[in-house]
Design a protein around this motif. Structure first.
Motif, PDB file in Angstrom:
ATOM      1  N   LEU A  68       6.844   6.702   9.939  1.00 31.75           N
ATOM      2  CA  LEU A  68       7.296   7.970   9.367  1.00 31.75           C
ATOM      3  C   LEU A  68       7.181   7.926   7.845  1.00 31.75           C
ATOM      4  N   ASP A  69       7.600   6.777   7.289  1.00 30.74           N
ATOM      5  CA  ASP A  69       7.532   6.620   5.842  1.00 30.74           C
ATOM      6  C   ASP A  69       6.093   6.718   5.358  1.00 30.74           C
ATOM      7  N   ARG A  70       5.192   6.093   6.116  1.00 30.25           N
ATOM      8  CA  ARG A  70       3.785   6.117   5.699  1.00 30.25           C
ATOM      9  C   ARG A  70       3.244   7.535   5.752  1.00 30.25           C
ATOM     10  N   ALA A  71       3.617   8.255   6.827  1.00 32.27           N
ATOM     11  CA  ALA A  71       3.172   9.640   6.945  1.00 32.27           C
ATOM     12  C   ALA A  71       3.691  10.448   5.761  1.00 32.27           C
ATOM     13  N   ARG A  72       4.914  10.159   5.404  1.00 35.89           N
ATOM     14  CA  ARG A  72       5.523  10.880   4.297  1.00 35.89           C
ATOM     15  C   ARG A  72       4.783  10.587   2.984  1.00 35.89           C
ATOM     16  N   ASP A  73       4.412   9.322   2.798  1.00 32.65           N
ATOM     17  CA  ASP A  73       3.662   8.975   1.591  1.00 32.65           C
ATOM     18  C   ASP A  73       2.354   9.746   1.507  1.00 32.65           C
ATOM     19  N   VAL A  74       1.684   9.857   2.667  1.00 30.21           N
ATOM     20  CA  VAL A  74       0.415  10.577   2.692  1.00 30.21           C
ATOM     21  C   VAL A  74       0.643  12.040   2.322  1.00 30.21           C
ATOM     22  N   ILE A  75       1.719  12.610   2.888  1.00 31.66           N
ATOM     23  CA  ILE A  75       2.015  14.017   2.583  1.00 31.66           C
ATOM     24  C   ILE A  75       2.277  14.191   1.089  1.00 31.66           C
ATOM     25  N   VAL A  76       3.056  13.282   0.528  1.00 30.09           N
ATOM     26  CA  VAL A  76       3.378  13.392  -0.890  1.00 30.09           C
ATOM     27  C   VAL A  76       2.112  13.283  -1.734  1.00 30.09           C
ATOM     28  N   LYS A  77       1.231  12.377  -1.306  1.00 30.73           N
ATOM     29  CA  LYS A  77       0.050  12.115  -2.120  1.00 30.73           C
ATOM     30  C   LYS A  77      -0.976  13.243  -2.022  1.00 30.73           C
ATOM     31  N   TYR A  78      -1.253  13.687  -0.800  1.00 29.15           N
ATOM     32  CA  TYR A  78      -2.347  14.649  -0.635  1.00 29.15           C
ATOM     33  C   TYR A  78      -1.889  16.037  -0.218  1.00 29.15           C
ATOM     34  N   GLY A  79      -0.601  16.167   0.071  1.00 28.87           N
ATOM     35  CA  GLY A  79      -0.096  17.427   0.594  1.00 28.87           C
ATOM     36  C   GLY A  79      -0.411  18.598  -0.304  1.00 28.87           C
ATOM     37  N   PHE A  80      -0.227  18.399  -1.606  1.00 32.66           N
ATOM     38  CA  PHE A  80      -0.386  19.513  -2.511  1.00 32.66           C
ATOM     39  C   PHE A  80      -1.837  19.934  -2.621  1.00 32.66           C
ATOM     40  N   ILE A  81      -2.712  18.940  -2.652  1.00 31.76           N
ATOM     41  CA  ILE A  81      -4.145  19.258  -2.702  1.00 31.76           C
ATOM     42  C   ILE A  81      -4.542  19.983  -1.420  1.00 31.76           C
ATOM     43  N   ALA A  82      -3.985  19.516  -0.311  1.00 31.47           N
ATOM     44  CA  ALA A  82      -4.292  20.151   0.970  1.00 31.47           C
ATOM     45  C   ALA A  82      -3.860  21.609   0.952  1.00 31.47           C
TER      46      ALA A  82
END
Lengths: 509, 342
Positions: free
Chosen positions: B11-25
């Protein structure tokens, strides 16, 4: 002990097996102690011994994990400051700013607790508070004028502020009064006035816990003494006290490393002459010479003035009084930059607050003081920077995945290696290491001590400031004892034994 | 502490991905959505006009970003842009001087305001927000005095009854209207400033020291850094960038509008905050600031094409900002501050 017949044998307050954890850390590991009515019990302990946690449990700020608190032999539950007060326990905390309410008058601060509890009318004028406020002030024989009572409580100064809080506490007629370092900001006469009051309260039968770092105060004021170390009660004494034994109990570990392990170096040339330096608000000026080619170990308890000394030499704080000469020439650093440019470096005491940068890596943390060395025309050469970090990692045996690992991910010892190495590797002229072994494991401590000695052998003036004799022995050629801003001993390590050092650390006033 | 079970760490890893690329997405999805539903949206002329539209906000955002890097915030940025608008107009219209002189005067004014901010913050020790808030009012008010509250336009009647001697020069108007190849000049200026800011902050010793001050000023001071000097420098840079933004703005509107720049403060702060959130960096950075400005441009252009009126715009901007703040404060697992080692 002699008044067993007159007072409750269980004492006014008894703690049994008190424990407290913060996350995985057990800060209090089962503290059992008694406070007796009509006696002043001094609580001693080094930084991180668990003193403030214990006080906060007794005053209802923290809740204990385990153990029992007995008041007059009855087990009680203290979970809020209110319940602590109900059971007759009052605390005057060290930072009075936290307890005095700004923008309210002295009178309002005095009756504040009654106002909050809602006794008396809801609406009243400031004037109508005065008689009650005067009454509370008189519990301490304070003849405060109406004029004074109507002042803003933040304008009356620290000493009067402390008296205000004390009067407020005494208004509850406490059985137990806890004073947490009450004199740290007081002048000598203000301290005397406070002591007179404390003695009077003791004679009235209040059990007083007096927390301090000043052994001179313990000697003049306390009837009993307890030493806390590492979350455990290490020692109990009754007056007359054996101070060296108390200091030894505070610092811990009977020290096996005697002088023999070091090849002692004695420096000849003076690097820095300190003349008429005043370290603490009330301390007298001192003179001290720091020499090249030796490690000077400055040892003293908390509040002895070690950090003040290091910060002044590094230009981080102004001197209260006195002057310095570096290599014979006047030296008055106006900023840390002045010091760094002349090769005077400091690894500060509090790593987290003074050396770590949120989210920074080994490479960027390591290069910060000497960016110019790894950059060309202000552009950072990142390859050189990483090489610099790799050298730190190799030379100092830092356990890290590489230069790009974040500092937070390292253990305390490895973090410390990086923040010390970044200075030590740049051929310091004067290297100041303030508590370099704090929160550091034994292996890292040995490595750091070794590297510091190497620099001294290479000619640097290395100054290590510690509060632990064993740490001192591991690194110092020369020993300077500092106590309450004064130097008490200045000798080469081979000339003195540990008991002399400890005796002089406790030899004050 | 880190999760103890496989589930939480995944879950934490998924969250990191969201934080990192979520905005660009989010940016890309919105872009594709508007491009698919509005044929006019994705044409190159529309794209350039979008970037041109956002250039002033982006440049002002860079200014705010510099002050955020050293742990402050420049609230005077919009009023400095407004000051630039008026000073450029006055230089050319009142004093009949060249466009180049106007540019010089405006940039100097930006430096001067930056120095005053630096003085108030570093020497007088006023908190950043309050000092720049005060300066914001002083500038907004003071600039009205010489023009008696009037906007400066070519051919306006002066206080002594004569007509103003000068006008906006053609060269000056080209700042906004010019092209280099297919690229509008303001877009080029914006890109150059973004690249320069990025290089300055992440490749030079100056930028490194500024980030250090933002991360822990005491730790920076204890490595021999002149903290006050660099904090002051950030405000001077901010003043200059605000002036550049103001120059583009005045060149665009072609008159010394007394209200110009007033609304750009909130947008500039918003894009700098958005910029801090994207890419999971957690620190203010130039590319992020550009991305924040672009995202806002996409949203506004898209909404306008969809037929929403101008009065929906502020709500949209605010929503974008809140979303960005959720990314950096709520979702990010990065520690906020240190706890003592003992």
């Amino acid at each position: 002990m002699q008044d067993d017949a007159t007072t409750d044998p269980a004492g006014a307050l008894r703690l049994e097996g008190i424990t407290k954890d913060f996350g995985p850390n057990r800060v209090l590991k089962g503290v059992t102690m008694d406070l007796r009515a009509g006696r002043v019990t001094a609580l001693l302990g080094a930084n991180g011994a668990g003193k403030s946690t214990l006080i906060k449990i007794l005053s209802g700020i923290y809740e204990r994990q385990d153990g029992r608190i007995l008041v007059s032999g009855q087990a009680v539950d203290i979970s809020t400051p209110m319940t602590a007060a109900q059971h007759g326990i009052q605390t005057v905390h060290q930072r009075i700013d936290d307890s005095i309410i700004p923008d309210l008058t002295v009178a309002e601060n005095l009756v504040f607790e009654e106002m909050v509890r809602g006794s008396g009318p809801r609406v009243r004028t400031l004037k109508s508070l005065l008689p009650r406020a005067r009454e509370i002030a008189q519990t301490l024989d304070l003849e405060w004028s109406d004029n004074f009572l109507l002042k803003d409580a933040f304008e009356i100064g620290i000493a009067d502020g402390q008296l205000l809080l004390l009067a407020r506490a005494l208004n509850h007629r406490p059985k137990v009064l806890i004073l947490d370092e009450p004199t740290s900001t007081l002048s000598a006469t203000e301290t005397d006035r406070l002591f007179t009051l404390v003695r009077r309260l003791r004679d009235e039968g209040v059990a007083i816990m007096y927390v301090t770092h000043r052994l001179s105060e313990v000697r003049t004021l306390a009837d009993d003494l307890v030493v806390l170390r590492d979350g455990r009660l290490q020692q109990e004494q009754s007056a007359p006290f054996d101070m060296p034994a108390a200091v030894e109990a505070m610092l811990g570990k009977t020290i096996q490393v005697e002088v023999s392990e070091l090849t002692e170096h004695r420096g000849e040339r003076v690097a820095l002459e300190l003349r008429g330096i005043q370290l603490l608000p009330r301390s007298a000026p001192i003179d001290l010479d720091l020499r090249y080619g030796e490690v000077t170990g400055v040892i003293g308890l908390i509040g002895a003035g070690k950090t003040e000394l290091a910060q002044a030499v590094f230009g981080a704080e102004r001197l209260r009084a006195g002057s310095m000469r570096l290599d014979g020439a006047e030296f008055a650093p106006r900023s840390t930059r002045d010091a760094v440019r002349r090769g005077i470096y400091l690894a500060p005491e509090d790593r987290a607050a003074q050396a770590m940068l949120l989210g920074w890596t080994v490479a960027t943390t390591g290069s910060l003081p000497f960016l110019a060395k790894i950059s060309r025309g202000s552009v950072v050469n990142r390859r050189a920077e990483r090489r610099m970090a790799a050298d730190i990692i190799n030379d100092y045996g830092v356990v890290a995945t590489g230069p790009d690992q974040e500092m937070d991910a390292l253990s305390g010892g490895n973090q410390q290696k990086v923040v010390v190495a970044r200075w030590l590797r740049q051929s310091p002229r004067i290297m100041l290491l303030d508590e370099p072994f704090r929160g550091v494991d034994l292996g890292a401590r040995r490595d750091l001590a070794h590297k510091a000695r190497e620099q001294a052998e290479a000619g640097a003036c290395v100054v290590v400031l510690v509060s632990d004799v064993e740490e001192l022995r591991e690194v110092a050629d020369r020993v300077v004892v500092l106590a309450e801003g004064q130097t008490y001993l200045d000798a080469y390590a081979s000339e003195i034994d540990n008991s002399t050092i400890i005796a002089s650390m406790s030899e004050v006033a | 502490m880190a999760g103890t079970t496989e589930d939480t760490s995944a879950l934490d890893r998924a969250r990191d991905v969201i934080v990192k690329y979520g905005f660009i997405a989010v940016t890309i999805v919105l872009f594709l959505y508007f491009a698919a539903t509005e044929p006019a949206f994705a044409t190159s002329s529309s794209l350039f006009s979008m970037l041109k539209f956002v250039s002033v906000t982006a440049i002002l955002g860079l200014g705010v970003m510099f002050t955020m890097v050293v742990g402050g915030l420049d609230l005077s940025i919009g009023s400095v842009a407004g000051l630039a608008v008026q000073m450029a107009a006055m230089t050319m219209v009142f004093y009949n001087m060249t466009g180049a002189t106007a540019v010089g005067v405006v940039l100097l004014a930006g430096v001067l305001v930056g120095l005053i901010n630096a003085f108030l913050i570093v020497v007088c020790k006023i908190p950043d927000l309050l000092a720049t808030l005060g300066m914001m009012f002083v500038i907004q008010g003071a600039k009205l005095i010489p023009v008696s509250g009037q906007s400066v336009t070519s051919g306006m009647v002066l206080r002594d009854g004569s007509e103003a001697p000068g006008r906006f020069t053609q060269g000056f108007l080209q700042i906004d209207r010019g092209f280099v190849g297919p690229i509008p000049l303001p877009v080029l200026i914006m890109l150059v400033l973004v690249i320069a800011s990025w290089f300055f902050l992440s490749r030079t010793t100056w930028g490194r020291v500024m980030y250090a001050i933002g991360a822990n000023p005491e730790a920076a001071r204890l490595t021999g850094v002149r903290v006050g000097y660099y904090r002051g420098l950030a405000y001077v840079i901010s003043g200059v960038l605000a002036s550049v933004g103001g120059l583009i703005l005045v060149s665009r509107i072609g008159q010394g509008d007394v209200n110009a720049g007033a609304s750009s403060l909130l947008e500039a702060v918003a894009v700098a905050l958005v910029g801090r959130s994207v890419l999971g960096q957690g620190k203010p950075n130039a590319w992020g600031t550009l991305l924040g400005a672009v995202l806002i441009a996409i949203v506004l252009t898209g909404l306008t094409m969809k037929g929403f009126q101008y009065y929906h715009q502020d709500t949209a901007k605010g929503a974008v900002l809140i979303l960005a703040l959720i990314f950096s404060y709520t979702l990010s697992r990065k520690k906020i501050r240190y706890t003592s080692a003992t």
